[in-house]
Motif scaffolding. Structure first.
Motif, short mmCIF file in Angstrom:
data_model
loop_
_atom_site.label_atom_id
_atom_site.label_comp_id
_atom_site.label_asym_id
_atom_site.label_seq_id
_atom_site.Cartn_x
_atom_site.Cartn_y
_atom_site.Cartn_z
N PHE A 1 0.85 -1.18 0.00
CA PHE A 1 0.00 0.00 0.00
C PHE A 1 0.90 1.25 0.00
O PHE A 1 2.01 1.23 0.54
N ARG A 2 0.38 2.37 -0.55
CA ARG A 2 1.07 3.66 -0.48
C ARG A 2 0.02 4.76 -0.60
O ARG A 2 -1.17 4.50 -0.61
N HIS A 3 0.48 6.02 -0.69
CA HIS A 3 -0.46 7.13 -0.61
C HIS A 3 -1.17 7.42 -1.93
O HIS A 3 -0.71 7.01 -3.00
N ILE A 4 -2.28 8.12 -1.82
CA ILE A 4 -3.03 8.56 -2.99
C ILE A 4 -2.21 9.57 -3.79
O ILE A 4 -1.24 10.13 -3.29
N PRO A 6 0.04 9.27 -6.20
CA PRO A 6 1.42 8.83 -5.95
C PRO A 6 2.47 9.61 -6.73
O PRO A 6 2.21 10.14 -7.80
N ASP A 7 3.67 9.65 -6.16
CA ASP A 7 4.82 10.30 -6.79
C ASP A 7 5.88 9.24 -7.06
O ASP A 7 5.65 8.04 -6.89
N PHE A 8 7.07 9.69 -7.48
CA PHE A 8 8.16 8.75 -7.76
C PHE A 8 8.46 7.86 -6.55
O PHE A 8 8.66 6.65 -6.69
N ASP A 9 8.52 8.47 -5.36
CA ASP A 9 8.92 7.72 -4.17
C ASP A 9 7.88 6.68 -3.78
O ASP A 9 8.21 5.53 -3.49
N ALA A 10 6.61 7.08 -3.78
CA ALA A 10 5.55 6.15 -3.39
C ALA A 10 5.52 4.94 -4.30
O ALA A 10 5.50 3.78 -3.84
N MET A 11 5.53 5.18 -5.61
CA MET A 11 5.42 4.07 -6.56
C MET A 11 6.73 3.30 -6.68
O MET A 11 6.74 2.07 -6.75
N LEU A 61 -0.70 -9.52 5.68
CA LEU A 61 0.14 -8.45 6.21
C LEU A 61 0.05 -7.26 5.27
O LEU A 61 0.19 -7.40 4.05
N ALA A 62 -0.17 -6.07 5.81
CA ALA A 62 -0.17 -4.83 5.02
C ALA A 62 1.08 -4.03 5.35
O ALA A 62 1.34 -3.72 6.51
N ILE A 63 1.86 -3.71 4.31
CA ILE A 63 3.02 -2.82 4.46
C ILE A 63 2.65 -1.50 3.79
O ILE A 63 2.38 -1.47 2.59
N ILE A 64 2.60 -0.44 4.57
CA ILE A 64 2.19 0.87 4.06
C ILE A 64 3.44 1.74 3.90
O ILE A 64 4.16 2.00 4.87
N ILE A 65 3.68 2.17 2.66
CA ILE A 65 4.91 2.86 2.29
C ILE A 65 4.68 4.36 2.08
O ILE A 65 3.68 4.76 1.48
N ASP A 66 5.59 5.19 2.60
CA ASP A 66 5.65 6.61 2.23
C ASP A 66 4.36 7.37 2.53
O ASP A 66 3.95 8.25 1.79
N THR A 67 3.70 7.02 3.63
CA THR A 67 2.40 7.63 3.95
C THR A 67 2.38 8.01 5.43
O THR A 67 2.45 7.13 6.29
N ALA A 68 2.24 9.30 5.70
CA ALA A 68 2.33 9.78 7.07
C ALA A 68 1.05 9.57 7.88
O ALA A 68 1.11 9.36 9.08
N ASN A 69 -0.10 9.63 7.21
CA ASN A 69 -1.36 9.51 7.93
C ASN A 69 -2.34 8.62 7.16
O ASN A 69 -2.32 8.54 5.93
N THR A 70 -3.22 7.97 7.90
CA THR A 70 -4.08 6.93 7.34
C THR A 70 -5.08 7.47 6.31
O THR A 70 -5.50 6.73 5.42
N LYS A 86 4.22 0.19 9.04
CA LYS A 86 4.39 1.52 8.43
C LYS A 86 5.87 1.78 8.20
O LYS A 86 6.68 1.65 9.12
N ILE A 87 6.23 2.17 6.96
CA ILE A 87 7.61 2.56 6.65
C ILE A 87 7.57 3.91 5.95
O ILE A 87 6.97 4.05 4.88
#
Length: 298
Positions: A1-4, A6-11, A61-70, A86-87
């Protein structure tokens, strides 16, 4: 998972970690979720997987990348995970996950993940494909290693990624690929930007202008760094109307002064020199610019 949105880092971090896990744990079922990017997909990253709700009924297991808030996690079904990790490298504004790995001294989430990969004990392989994804993320979020967040450690991580053998020129060509019609957007920005009394440069892309230029709101910030390294400009912003959410999305960059506190005042946040914000309407734009201007009043 990552943030809505997305940018280079998230993807890049998402796909790098996905590939690394698949390479080293071939018997594991690994999935990657989130919205596609209007230009990065499929040029840089594959189409995001589409899973029906049945898949999420089994423990995972959910690994959430590059995301500060849910609230910014792209797929809400992360909540169904039995275990969450969360990473991130953004300021830790919201704690979530059984394990939270947040290092705000690093330039990208990619740097955090690769640091873990390089230091973990065991005979693990970092493939050329995974390294290329991680490098895209690292170069993108560090502004091609020009932002103040770049450290000797950032370069050390980049070195290990490049050592896998991917072609750097191919990576940058794909990252910053442009079409001739994209020059029309750049031309509009250069002909319609404003600069405040204390060096805050900004441009506004309304929904009508986006339609005229044949771009989507996700692409509004693509030209924001045109104003970096310009004498007399201290902060630069793109302000793009988002008709779906009935707001204006703001991307903010700074030479030196921290701008994330101003961003936080306008429903945003981020890093000291690179943040995002949201304006409910252009009525509050003068106040927003004034708040940025105030940073440079002696």
């Amino acid at each position: 998972f990552r943030h809505i949105m997305p940018d280079f880092d998230a993807m890049g971090t998402q796909m790098g970690l996905y590939t690394w896990i698949k390479d080293n744990f071939p018997n594991k079922e690994v999935r990657f979720l989130g919205d596609n990017h209007v230009t990065f997909t499929p040029r840089l990253f594959p189409e995001t997987e589409r899973l029906n709700d049945e898949w999420f009924k089994e423990p995972f297991l959910a690994i959430i990348i590059d995301t500060a808030n849910t609230s910014r996690i792209a797929d809400p079904r992360w909540k169904k995970a039995k275990y969450k990790i969360k990473i991130d490298h953004h300021p830790d504004v919201e704690e979530f996950g059984k394990i939270s790995i947040v290092n705000t001294t690093m330039a990208a989430a990619s740097e955090v993940v690769v640091n873990m990969i390089l230091t973990v004990k065991g005979d693990y392989h970092l493939s050329k494909e995974a390294a290329q994804y991680f490098y895209i993320a690292l170069a993108g979020d560090s502004g091609r290693f020009q932002y103040n967040s770049t450290t000797p450690h950032t370069f050390a991580v980049a070195k290990e990624l490049v050592k896998t053998g991917f072609v750097l020129s191919d990576v940058y060509r794909k990252m910053y690929f442009k079409k001739i019609e994209d020059l029309r957007v750049t031309a509009y920005v250069l002909n319609n930007f404003n600069v405040s009394e204390h060096g805050v440069a900004y441009y506004v892309l309304s929904a009508d202008i986006q339609k005229e230029l044949n771009i989507t709101s996700e692409r509004g910030k693509e030209n924001v760094n045109i104003f970096s390294n310009i004498d007399g400009i201290n902060v630069w912003c793109s302000i793009t109307e988002d008709s779906k959410d009935n707001c204006y999305r703001v991307s903010i960059r700074s030479k030196e002064k921290a701008i994330n506190q101003v961003a936080a005042k306008y429903e945003g946040g981020g890093h000291a020199q690179a943040s995002g914000a949201k304006l409910k309407s252009l009525d509050v734009l003068p106040n927003f610019i004034q708040d940025l201007d105030t940073l440079f009043v002696e």
